[in-house]
Motif scaffolding. Structure first.
Motif, PDB file in Angstrom:
ATOM      1  N   HIS A 160       4.236  16.196   6.793  1.00 58.87           N
ATOM      2  CA  HIS A 160       3.236  15.126   6.799  1.00 58.87           C
ATOM      3  C   HIS A 160       1.840  15.667   7.113  1.00 58.87           C
ATOM      4  O   HIS A 160       0.975  14.922   7.589  1.00 58.87           O
TER       5      HIS A 160
ATOM      6  N   HIS B  56      -6.035  13.701   8.799  1.00 59.36           N
ATOM      7  CA  HIS B  56      -7.003  12.599   8.881  1.00 59.36           C
ATOM      8  C   HIS B  56      -7.626  12.545  10.270  1.00 59.36           C
ATOM      9  O   HIS B  56      -6.950  12.722  11.285  1.00 59.36           O
TER      10      HIS B  56
ATOM     11  N   GLU C 254      -0.759  16.458   5.386  1.00 52.70           N
ATOM     12  CA  GLU C 254      -1.941  15.847   4.766  1.00 52.70           C
ATOM     13  C   GLU C 254      -2.357  14.579   5.508  1.00 52.70           C
ATOM     14  O   GLU C 254      -3.550  14.282   5.632  1.00 52.70           O
ATOM     15  N   LEU C 255      -1.394  13.832   6.017  1.00 50.81           N
ATOM     16  CA  LEU C 255      -1.719  12.653   6.831  1.00 50.81           C
ATOM     17  C   LEU C 255      -2.261  13.078   8.192  1.00 50.81           C
ATOM     18  O   LEU C 255      -3.183  12.459   8.724  1.00 50.81           O
TER      19      LEU C 255
ATOM     20  N   TRP D 294       0.829  -1.193   0.000  1.00 52.96           N
ATOM     21  CA  TRP D 294       0.000   0.000   0.000  1.00 52.96           C
ATOM     22  C   TRP D 294       0.870   1.252   0.000  1.00 52.96           C
ATOM     23  O   TRP D 294       2.059   1.194   0.291  1.00 52.96           O
ATOM     24  N   GLN D 295       0.233   2.390  -0.266  1.00 50.43           N
ATOM     25  CA  GLN D 295       0.879   3.690  -0.181  1.00 50.43           C
ATOM     26  C   GLN D 295       0.035   4.617   0.684  1.00 50.43           C
ATOM     27  O   GLN D 295      -1.178   4.401   0.846  1.00 50.43           O
ATOM     28  N   ALA D 296       0.675   5.637   1.225  1.00 52.33           N
ATOM     29  CA  ALA D 296      -0.045   6.564   2.102  1.00 52.33           C
ATOM     30  C   ALA D 296      -1.232   7.211   1.400  1.00 52.33           C
ATOM     31  O   ALA D 296      -2.260   7.497   2.030  1.00 52.33           O
ATOM     32  N   GLU D 297      -1.102   7.419   0.093  1.00 53.97           N
ATOM     33  CA  GLU D 297      -2.180   8.043  -0.670  1.00 53.97           C
ATOM     34  C   GLU D 297      -3.432   7.183  -0.721  1.00 53.97           C
ATOM     35  O   GLU D 297      -4.512   7.674  -1.076  1.00 53.97           O
ATOM     36  N   GLU D 298      -3.302   5.903  -0.384  1.00 53.63           N
ATOM     37  CA  GLU D 298      -4.451   4.999  -0.437  1.00 53.63           C
ATOM     38  C   GLU D 298      -5.233   4.961   0.863  1.00 53.63           C
ATOM     39  O   GLU D 298      -6.274   4.302   0.944  1.00 53.63           O
TER      40      GLU D 298
ATOM     41  N   ARG E 108     -11.435  13.862   6.755  1.00 47.48           N
ATOM     42  CA  ARG E 108     -10.247  14.668   6.980  1.00 47.48           C
ATOM     43  C   ARG E 108     -10.633  16.098   7.334  1.00 47.48           C
ATOM     44  O   ARG E 108     -11.679  16.589   6.949  1.00 47.48           O
TER      45      ARG E 108
ATOM     46  N   ALA F 146      -9.578   9.019   2.403  1.00 44.99           N
ATOM     47  CA  ALA F 146      -9.532  10.477   2.594  1.00 44.99           C
ATOM     48  C   ALA F 146     -10.915  11.061   2.829  1.00 44.99           C
ATOM     49  O   ALA F 146     -11.108  12.281   2.742  1.00 44.99           O
TER      50      ALA F 146
END
Length: 220
Positions: A171, A177, A173-174, A147-151, A157, A154
């Protein structure tokens, strides 16, 4: 182990006839569908117990399943029943204050999810702090499962940075969440296949490193 065609057919029929009279007349079909889903959840618990130390075979599938009856007291939608089955799988069934496995079974909308939906305030702060201090551990956990953080989902948030974090945090954008969840959609054919259980377990297994990162953040 799989979800039977008759289970999906019942859910389709319920969606078209969502009233108490119809439901009572088809109670036998509901009970058969419920038994099928309960058995499927039991098998998931059994298999996950070999992969995740936070899951054991003593967990009751019935305590993981959400009721099919809707709470309509504060809803504009007055349909008395859900047209899907769902379960939250954890040591405390569907009521854990922590990361868990989720499965939503619906003819045209089956999906799996792993993570923590709307953490309690202190838990949310702990997860954000862990990301701020050790984001590389999160990226590593996600990568381990493919997986990737973009997955990360969203859908839940903040629009602005949370209190205590600068807008230029690398970080950010993370950190915006409010829920931390990976999910995977599955088709009806996949769930009706004799390999349905394997499909579900394979997907869940890929999300376990991410789930462990959340446990680490919470010292669980």
């Amino acid at each position: 182990m799989k979800i039977e065609k008759s289970t999906f057919n019942f859910l389709n029929d319920l969606k078209e006839n969502n009233n108490r009279e119809w439901f009572q007349e088809h109670k036998g079909e509901y009970e058969a569908a419920l038994a099928n889903v309960t058995a499927f959840i039991e098998q998931i618990i059994d298999r996950l117990s070999d992969l995740d130390p936070h899951i054991n075979r003593e967990i009751s599938a019935k305590k993981c399943l959400f009721r099919i009856y809707r709470d309509v007291r504060f809803s504009k939608n007055k349909d008395p029943y859900k047209s899907w089955f769902a379960a939250g799988i954890s040591i405390d069934g569907r009521k854990l204050a922590g990361p868990e496995y989720y499965i939503h079974i619906e003819p045209e909308g089956t999906f799996l999810a792993v993570g923590y939906w709307r953490p309690e305030k202190q838990h949310l702060e702990a997860i954000r702090q862990e990301i701020d201090y050790s984001a590389e551990d999160l990226f590593k956990a996600l990568k381990e499962g493919g997986w990737q953080a973009e997955e990360l989902s969203a859908e839940d948030r903040l629009q602005r940075p949370p209190n205590g974090y600068a807008a230029d945090n690398p970080h950010i954008e993370l950190l915006k969440h409010r829920s931390f969840i990976l999910h995977k959609n599955l088709g009806r054919k996949e769930m009706e296949s004799p390999r349905a259980l394997e499909t579900v377990i394979t997907a869940y297994a890929s999300m376990i490193p991410f789930k462990n990162f959340i446990h680490q953040a919470l010292d669980q």
